[in-house]
Motif scaffolding. Structure first.
Motif, PDB file in Angstrom:
ATOM      1  N   CYS A 218      13.498   0.178  49.806  1.00 52.93           N
ATOM      2  CA  CYS A 218      14.297   1.573  51.033  1.00 52.93           C
ATOM      3  C   CYS A 218      15.558   2.583  51.162  1.00 52.93           C
ATOM      4  O   CYS A 218      15.888   1.724  51.072  1.00 52.93           O
ATOM      5  CB  CYS A 218      13.862   1.052  52.099  1.00 52.93           C
ATOM      6  N   LEU A 220      18.300   3.836  53.232  1.00 58.78           N
ATOM      7  CA  LEU A 220      18.185   4.335  54.308  1.00 58.78           C
ATOM      8  C   LEU A 220      19.912   4.959  54.719  1.00 58.78           C
ATOM      9  O   LEU A 220      20.895   4.945  53.585  1.00 58.78           O
ATOM     10  CB  LEU A 220      18.903   2.392  54.945  1.00 58.78           C
ATOM     11  N   SER A 221      19.842   5.503  55.744  1.00 59.30           N
ATOM     12  CA  SER A 221      21.419   5.767  56.398  1.00 59.30           C
ATOM     13  C   SER A 221      22.225   4.844  56.546  1.00 59.30           C
ATOM     14  O   SER A 221      23.273   5.200  57.440  1.00 59.30           O
ATOM     15  CB  SER A 221      21.664   7.412  57.182  1.00 59.30           C
ATOM     16  N   HIS A 222      22.120   3.638  56.836  1.00 56.03           N
ATOM     17  CA  HIS A 222      22.687   2.757  58.076  1.00 56.03           C
ATOM     18  C   HIS A 222      22.316   1.193  57.335  1.00 56.03           C
ATOM     19  O   HIS A 222      21.512   1.006  56.432  1.00 56.03           O
ATOM     20  CB  HIS A 222      22.287   3.054  59.766  1.00 56.03           C
ATOM     21  N   LYS A 264      24.968   5.419  51.784  1.00 53.13           N
ATOM     22  CA  LYS A 264      23.558   5.413  51.271  1.00 53.13           C
ATOM     23  C   LYS A 264      23.636   3.373  51.854  1.00 53.13           C
ATOM     24  O   LYS A 264      23.998   3.320  50.879  1.00 53.13           O
ATOM     25  CB  LYS A 264      22.676   6.325  50.456  1.00 53.13           C
ATOM     26  N   ASP A 293      14.582   6.260  55.170  1.00 52.88           N
ATOM     27  CA  ASP A 293      14.511   7.636  55.046  1.00 52.88           C
ATOM     28  C   ASP A 293      13.570   8.034  53.893  1.00 52.88           C
ATOM     29  O   ASP A 293      12.845   8.974  54.110  1.00 52.88           O
ATOM     30  CB  ASP A 293      16.474   8.111  54.393  1.00 52.88           C
ATOM     31  N   GLN A 294      13.393   7.123  52.555  1.00 50.67           N
ATOM     32  CA  GLN A 294      12.608   6.999  52.241  1.00 50.67           C
ATOM     33  C   GLN A 294      12.041   5.054  51.496  1.00 50.67           C
ATOM     34  O   GLN A 294      13.408   5.263  51.865  1.00 50.67           O
ATOM     35  CB  GLN A 294      12.961   8.456  50.973  1.00 50.67           C
ATOM     36  N   LYS A 295      10.739   5.742  51.168  1.00 47.26           N
ATOM     37  CA  LYS A 295      10.643   3.996  50.303  1.00 47.26           C
ATOM     38  C   LYS A 295       9.395   4.950  49.656  1.00 47.26           C
ATOM     39  O   LYS A 295       8.321   5.846  49.274  1.00 47.26           O
ATOM     40  CB  LYS A 295       9.707   3.388  51.199  1.00 47.26           C
TER      41      LYS A 295
END
Length: 360
Positions: A218, A220-222, A264, A293-295
């Motif tokens: 995954c 992520l932005s966090h 990221k 965000d995307q996986k």
């Protein structure tokens, strides 16, 4: 165990590492930091006040225990006692046993409870020793990602005369009339040898399928929520906490380890497949890591060799399992070494050899 292997083989000369900032465990729908010292046990919100005191006594006993000194055993015969009997002796409840066995000792299921307590004690000691060495957690992660590990070992191998043949397709292992390995053929060329060590993809007729692993990478932005904004963390969801037969693992790294762009994060969630809907089995982990965000989801078959290879001299490893801490992979490597050489890996001997090479 991986860090121990890296240090003793000297491959750390070619790698840069950064600590994983937090080690966490899932319990009753919440994320908690894994307590590994008596001080952390008393401060942890993972347990009630009386359980904290019992757990502190347990950790003190484990850390003070010396297998060669029966005076340190207390009232427990470690040669006969199971781990469940140890838990019972210290009055530890089921939840405490869960995070101790799965987040400290890194067992994948609860079978260890009915086995000798010695292995679990050794594993907890290793966790504590690693924590003392590296600070916040016992885990390290290589800068620029896991791909640096094989590169480091390739360089180390070259020092000892190892040769690499890259981009060789269709490798076929050759055997003599007695079924012993004599070489490896690729594109009409044969490399003669007396033994082969390989993964299951090179010996499909010498392995059996034992299960599957589902992984979800995954972006992520966090950071992972409830980990104090850690730039990296290891999270284990014990099987009993989510009514499963196997644990769920989450390893989160970020730009701090040079594996993602600024701001990221990469969270890798994995577990052993138990149903016909593998991705759904990762839901507890995916729910905990926050907005994605995307996986990228993949399901891989698990293989293990059908024999130990001592007769054929073909030593096949097992497939990477769902764990993200490489403990089982290292144990597999040590097992292959023992089967190949007929004796256990001697960390002290290797350290001496490395020093000798460095001196020369």
């Amino acid at each position: 165990m991986l860090v121990k292997l890296l240090i003793h083989t000297g491959v750390t000369r070619y790698l840069e590492f950064k600590s994983v900032e937090g080690s966490y465990v899932y319990q009753d729908g919440k994320i908690f930091k894994v307590p590994a010292t008596e001080q952390e046990a008393l401060a942890s919100s993972l347990m009630g006040m009386f359980e904290k005191r019992r757990y502190r006594k347990f950790l003190i006993w484990v850390n003070d225990l010396d297998e060669n000194n029966p005076m340190t055993f207390g009232d427990i015969d470690i040669a006969k006692a199971t781990m469940q009997e140890v838990y019972t002796h210290f009055g530890l409840d089921k939840n405490t046993a869960d995070f101790t066995g799965h987040a400290l000792a890194l067992w994948r299921d609860d079978n260890y409870k009915e086995q000798s307590c010695i292995d679990t004690i050794r594993r907890i000691k290793l966790y504590s020793e690693s924590l003392a060495r590296y600070g916040k957690t016992p885990y390290l992660y290589p800068l620029y990602g896991l791909g640096e590990l094989p590169q480091g070992f390739a360089r180390l191998s070259a020092i000892y005369g190892g040769t690499y043949m890259l981009d060789k397709e269709g490798c076929k292992i050759q055997f003599d009339e007695e079924g012993k390995v004599i070489g490896v053929e690729s594109a009409g060329e044969v490399a003669k040898c007396s033994a082969v060590v390989c993964d299951p993809s090179y010996a499909v007729d010498k392995v059996k399928k034992v299960g599957q692993v589902v992984r979800c990478i995954c972006i992520l932005s966090h950071p992972v929520p409830n980990t104090k904004d850690s730039l990296s963390c290891q999270l284990i969801i014990p099987q009993n906490q989510v009514d499963r037969k196997s644990d769920i693992y989450v390893c989160c790294v970020s730009y701090a380890h040079n594996v993602a762009s600024k701001g990221k994060f990469l969270a890798i969630c994995s577990t052993t497949v138990e149903t016909d809907n593998p991705e759904a089995e990762l839901k507890p982990a995916l729910d905990m890591i926050g907005p994605i965000d995307q996986k990228f989801v993949s399901v891989s078959d698990l293989f293990e060799p059908i024999d130990d290879g001592t007769n054929s001299k073909l030593f096949v490893s097992t497939t990477y399992d769902a764990t993200t801490h490489f403990e089982t992979t290292c144990l597999d490597i040590l097992d292959i070494y023992k089967r190949y050489y007929g004796e256990a890996f001697d960390f002290t001997k290797v350290a001496d050899q490395i020093q000798t090479v460095a001196d020369e």
